[in-house]
Design an enzyme around this catalytic site. Structure first.
Site, short mmCIF file in Angstrom:
data_model
loop_
_atom_site.label_atom_id
_atom_site.label_comp_id
_atom_site.label_asym_id
_atom_site.label_seq_id
_atom_site.Cartn_x
_atom_site.Cartn_y
_atom_site.Cartn_z
N CYS A 53 -0.17 7.15 -10.57
CA CYS A 53 -0.40 6.15 -9.53
C CYS A 53 -1.88 5.79 -9.51
O CYS A 53 -2.76 6.67 -9.54
CB CYS A 53 0.03 6.68 -8.16
SG CYS A 53 0.06 5.41 -6.87
N TYR B 50 0.85 -1.19 0.00
CA TYR B 50 0.00 0.00 0.00
C TYR B 50 0.88 1.24 0.00
O TYR B 50 1.79 1.37 0.83
CB TYR B 50 -0.92 0.03 1.22
CG TYR B 50 -1.98 -1.05 1.22
CD1 TYR B 50 -3.20 -0.84 0.59
CD2 TYR B 50 -1.74 -2.27 1.84
CE1 TYR B 50 -4.17 -1.83 0.58
CE2 TYR B 50 -2.71 -3.27 1.83
CZ TYR B 50 -3.93 -3.04 1.20
OH TYR B 50 -4.88 -4.03 1.18
N SER B 51 0.61 2.16 -0.92
CA SER B 51 1.33 3.43 -0.94
C SER B 51 1.02 4.21 0.33
O SER B 51 -0.13 4.26 0.77
CB SER B 51 0.92 4.26 -2.16
OG SER B 51 1.25 3.60 -3.36
N TYR C 69 -1.07 -0.75 -9.98
CA TYR C 69 -1.30 -2.04 -9.35
C TYR C 69 -2.57 -2.68 -9.89
O TYR C 69 -3.36 -2.03 -10.54
CB TYR C 69 -1.39 -1.88 -7.83
CG TYR C 69 -2.12 -0.65 -7.38
CD1 TYR C 69 -3.50 -0.68 -7.25
CD2 TYR C 69 -1.45 0.55 -7.13
CE1 TYR C 69 -4.20 0.46 -6.84
CE2 TYR C 69 -2.13 1.68 -6.71
CZ TYR C 69 -3.52 1.63 -6.58
OH TYR C 69 -4.19 2.75 -6.18
N GLU D 105 3.67 4.09 -10.79
CA GLU D 105 3.40 3.02 -9.82
C GLU D 105 1.93 2.65 -9.92
O GLU D 105 1.05 3.36 -9.46
CB GLU D 105 3.72 3.47 -8.39
CG GLU D 105 3.54 2.37 -7.36
CD GLU D 105 4.01 2.80 -5.99
OE1 GLU D 105 5.18 2.52 -5.63
OE2 GLU D 105 3.21 3.44 -5.27
#
Length: 402
Positions: free
Chosen positions: A360, A179-180, A402, A400
């Site tokens: 992101c 988790y960012s 996901y 980044e």
């Protein structure tokens, strides 16, 4: 209505205990007071993280604000007499002092201090719902106390190991979920002891029945969103270098593009730029945030970002893409790539002048964005492949997903 008073006596000190509910001093001390009423639009403006009042530094201002808050909106910010809601502090405090400043001393970011086989056991401080009732799904802001033992830099991630057994490996723990981190290295309490995560609850609905199937829900996201203050959590990391905020040029331009919870690292960047008083980092450049979500109720940290627009109009820009409420130029849904296209000429010029650009969010965001950038480049008579290669070579391109 209840008034929280900040006062001055020889030097700035926060002494909430000196006031009773009517705003009358409970001792004979002399205080100079000035009243400022801050409009509260909805309970969303009272959500968010909090900071401890003793960390305040008013930079020798000759007055102190009085914030008037509607308790009916949300009482969570008033659980402690010495805690003031972070989303309203920007209305009257230029910046907040942080400590310990030793967190600025490291030349390299901390990496993998704790690994999956030996994770760090931290403690949940708070879990707050971030979105409104009309948002599709639930997103929570989760504050974790790591006691200063798992330091990190803005743009890094924590790993979380949910409790229980890995169904694919009986007897083994669950795999790590990354988790960012959604806070600066000082955390939401500005003391270097907490980290915050922005987590969307992953829920699975059977396509045939339309009913939720708990057996297929996201294990870690539901664990986090269901956590209570005091619960223990196993974390690893920190990890990641690609999304670190370059600080070698404090006047640089940073273009941030996020979908949903992908806004997490950018919240950390912006708090460092505009909320914290860090002697070694004085931001004087441009930060431009593009945030794509479904609708207004899905906006994350919107009051925080909107306040930066008011306080730092020359240094911050903020554009929202609301896919279920706005239309693009062709009459279709407004996605973040459509917002990028609206400002494409300006963005390309900024990139040509050395701006950093960050992405992101869900990996599905990138094809549409890449197609848009490629089309714009071709319209400008440029080769997108060559331009992208140069951006990566110059370390201006940060992704980044996901």
């Amino acid at each position: 209505m209840l008034s929280l008073f900040w006062a001055f006596q020889n030097q700035w000190k926060v002494k909430a205990e000196k006031f009773n509910l009517s705003g009358v001093l409970s001792d004979n001390s002399f205080y100079q007071l000035a009243a400022v009423t801050v409009p509260i639009g909805s309970d969303l403006s009272l959500r968010r993280s909090a900071f401890k009042a003793p960390n305040l530094n008013f930079r020798d201002k000759p007055w102190a604000p009085v914030l008037t808050l509607d308790l009916k909106a949300n009482s969570s910010c008033l659980r402690s007499r010495n805690v003031v809601c972070m989303s309203v502090q920007q209305a009257s405090v230029p910046k907040v002092s942080v400590s310990p400043l030793e967190l600025e001393d490291a030349k390299e970011p901390p990496l993998n201090l704790y690994k999956p086989k030996e994770p760090y056991t931290a403690t949940i401080v708070s879990v707050e719902r971030l979105v409104g009732p009309k948002a599709p799904g639930e997103t929570c802001h989760i504050v974790i106390d790591h006691g200063g033992n798992v330091p990190y830099w803005e743009g890094q991630s924590y790993g979380v190991i949910p409790p229980g057994e890995n169904p694919k490996k009986p007897g083994a723990p669950h795999n790590v979920r990354l988790y960012s981190i959604a806070s600066t290295r000082y955390g939401d309490s500005f003391d270097g002891k907490t980290a915050s995560l922005c987590v969307r609850r992953a829920v699975y609905y059977d396509p045939e029945t339309g009913k939720e199937d708990p057996s297929k829900n996201g294990v870690c996201s539901n664990f986090l969103c269901d956590s209570k203050p005091g619960d223990k959590i196993k974390i690893t990391g920190p990890s990641g270098k690609i999304m670190l905020l370059p600080e070698d040029d404090s006047n640089a331009t940073h273009i941030m593009i996020a979908t949903g919870t992908g806004v997490a690292p950018f919240r950390g960047y912006l708090r460092r730029m505009f909320m914290e008083s860090v002697p070694t980092y004085k931001f004087g450049g441009l930060a431009w945030l593009f945030l794509g979500v479904a609708n207004s109720d899905s906006l994350l940290y919107d009051e925080e970002f909107s306040k930066y627009l008011t306080d730092y109009p020359d240094n911050f820009r903020y554009d929202r893409a609301l896919s279920r409420e706005q239309k693009n130029k062709n009459g279709g849904k407004m996605y973040v790539q459509d917002k990028i296209e609206e400002y494409s000429d300006e963005i390309f010029k900024l990139l040509d002048n050395g701006a950093h650009i960050y992405f992101c969010g869900l990996k599905g965001m990138m094809p549409g964005i890449q197609d848009t950038l490629k089309r714009v480049a071709e319209q400008r008579g440029e080769s997108w492949d060559e331009k992208l290669s140069q951006l990566k070579k110059n370390k201006q391109w940060h992704v980044e997903v996901y």
